[in-house]
Design a protein around this motif. Structure first.
Motif, short mmCIF file in Angstrom:
data_model
loop_
_atom_site.label_atom_id
_atom_site.label_comp_id
_atom_site.label_asym_id
_atom_site.label_seq_id
_atom_site.Cartn_x
_atom_site.Cartn_y
_atom_site.Cartn_z
N ALA A 166 1.07 -1.15 -0.22
CA ALA A 166 0.07 0.11 0.05
C ALA A 166 0.68 0.96 -0.12
N SER A 167 2.09 1.34 0.93
CA SER A 167 2.94 2.91 1.12
C SER A 167 3.69 2.20 -0.55
N PHE A 168 3.74 1.51 -1.43
CA PHE A 168 4.54 1.88 -2.12
C PHE A 168 3.89 2.42 -3.30
N TYR A 169 2.17 1.84 -3.17
CA TYR A 169 0.97 3.25 -4.58
C TYR A 169 0.98 4.25 -3.55
N GLU A 170 0.95 4.74 -2.38
CA GLU A 170 0.78 5.67 -2.40
C GLU A 170 2.05 6.68 -2.50
N LEU A 171 3.70 5.88 -2.77
CA LEU A 171 5.15 6.69 -2.92
C LEU A 171 4.52 6.77 -4.80
N TYR A 172 4.30 5.76 -5.46
CA TYR A 172 4.72 5.47 -6.93
C TYR A 172 3.25 5.25 -7.92
N PRO A 173 2.44 6.07 -7.59
CA PRO A 173 0.37 5.45 -7.87
C PRO A 173 0.48 5.59 -9.46
N GLY A 174 2.22 6.07 -9.98
CA GLY A 174 1.94 5.41 -11.47
C GLY A 174 2.70 4.11 -11.74
N LYS A 175 2.79 3.33 -10.82
CA LYS A 175 3.76 2.51 -11.01
C LYS A 175 2.69 0.76 -11.03
N ARG A 176 3.62 -0.38 -11.19
CA ARG A 176 2.77 -1.53 -10.64
C ARG A 176 3.76 -2.68 -9.79
#
Length: 360
Positions: A32-42
């Motif tokens: 979840a924190s990954f998507y907070e930091l990098y919303p355009g990445k997978r």
């Protein structure tokens, strides 16, 4: 999972249940924190991340006091340890004091900034409330209960600063690890400066996360002197592996067979073979396999292979000769070379030899 919102709908759980999972399960929080930091990445959530999270949770519970994590490049080690784990831990215990050190202050500040951005996010504040408070410098920020996260560089001064947990993320910078003087400087700083910063020498924890760079890098140095819990995850499994994963659904295991890639969706066995051909034997053994060797060891191995290959040639044992020739020039273990590959290698050797004879 493509994003944190999809995670909720795919599992058909309520926002409250999802929040409970993020608070209790570090792997889910890492995602979840990954998507907070990098919303355009997978993010492809690979099993090795769950293994790393299991070890880190054991550190937070006080079950592991000295942890080494060795991972190949680009396998999310920075985000897992220095960013997500620190934020998650301070959410659970805002009174904790953490020192995070890296080979350079720029890198240390970059990781600190990412951690701070996670802790300022709406998602994080929904889970843990407003944890940040007081001093908010990127390299040294406080929590509402007086906890702190200090970002430092290897070799920097830490006078007057203490920590409950010390995280050393990439203590060596690339080629500098090849310098004996540089390595010794890092070893001396760790032993004479960093170790003394633990508030409680018996209960405090130290985590070292890095890719191996040399036989005598900090990990090699420490393994000769103390008792460390070591999580070594080579890019290509060299033996059968079995790693524990603990999560909301209970205990399970991440198993690897010899030759399996660590994260095949991201780096397949074929792509790793291409990398292996493009870098030195020393670099691949250290950075990708987490098993550094020396030029002397490589030369001794090659000399032994050459000796056995000559014996096979003189005996007319072309199958063994081809296997040894293939092993010598590709680094493939002998028992992983099939008879077909061995004969193809012998045919290739014959073609090269004939071409050289024609040229002369």
């Amino acid at each position: 999972m493509k994003d944190s919102n999809a995670s909720q709908s795919d599992l058909s759980i309520s926002p409250e249940e999802y929040a409970c999972i993020l608070k209790s399960d570090l792997t889910s929080f890492i995602e979840a924190s990954f998507y907070e930091l990098y919303p355009g990445k997978r993010l492809d959530l690979a099993p090795h991340i769950e293994v790393v999270a299991t070890k880190l949770e054991a550190v937070r519970r006080g079950e592991i006091k000295r942890l080494i994590i060795n991972l190949p490049p680009r396998h999310l080690k920075w985000h897992c340890v220095s960013v997500a784990f620190v934020a998650w831990m301070l959410g659970h215990d805002p009174a904790k004091h953490v020192i995070c050190a890296s080979y350079g202050q720029d890198l240390a500040d970059e990781l600190a900034s990412a951690c701070q951005r996670v802790m300022r996010s709406t998602l994080y504040r929904t889970l843990f409330g407003d944890v940040l408070g007081g001093r908010q410098a990127v390299n040294d920020f406080e929590t509402v209960l007086g906890g702190r996260r200090l970002a430092a560089s290897v070799g920097g001064a830490l006078t007057g600063r203490g920590a409950d947990i010390i995280i050393l993320d990439d203590p060596h910078k690339g080629d500098e690890a090849l310098s004996e003087a540089s390595r010794n400087t890092t070893h001396s700083w760790f032993e004479n400066t960093l170790l003394s910063r633990l508030n409680d020498k018996a209960q405090g924890a130290i985590i070292i996360v890095m890719q191996r760079l040399h036989l005598e890098d900090l990990v090699g140095h420490l393994l000769k002197k103390g008792d460390w819990d070591v999580l070594r995850l080579p890019a290509i499994a060299e033996d059968e592996e079995c790693h524990l994963i603990e999560g909301p659904l209970g205990r399970r295991f991440f198993r690897r067979r010899r030759g399996d890639a660590l994260h095949p969706e991201r780096e397949s066995a074929e792509s790793l073979a291409a990398i292996k051909r493009s870098v030195s034997v020393l670099s691949f053994a250290s950075q990708y396999q987490q098993s550094p060797t020396s030029l002397e060891q490589i030369r001794a191995r090659d000399a032994e292979l050459d000796r056995r290959r000559s014996e096979a040639y003189e005996a007319g044992d072309w199958l063994t000769f081809g296997r040894l020739w293939h092993c010598r020039w590709t680094g493939t273990p002998e028992d992983e070379i099939s008879d077909e590959q061995a004969m193809a290698a012998y045919d290739e050797y014959q073609a090269i030899a004939e071409r050289l004879l024609d040229e002369y």
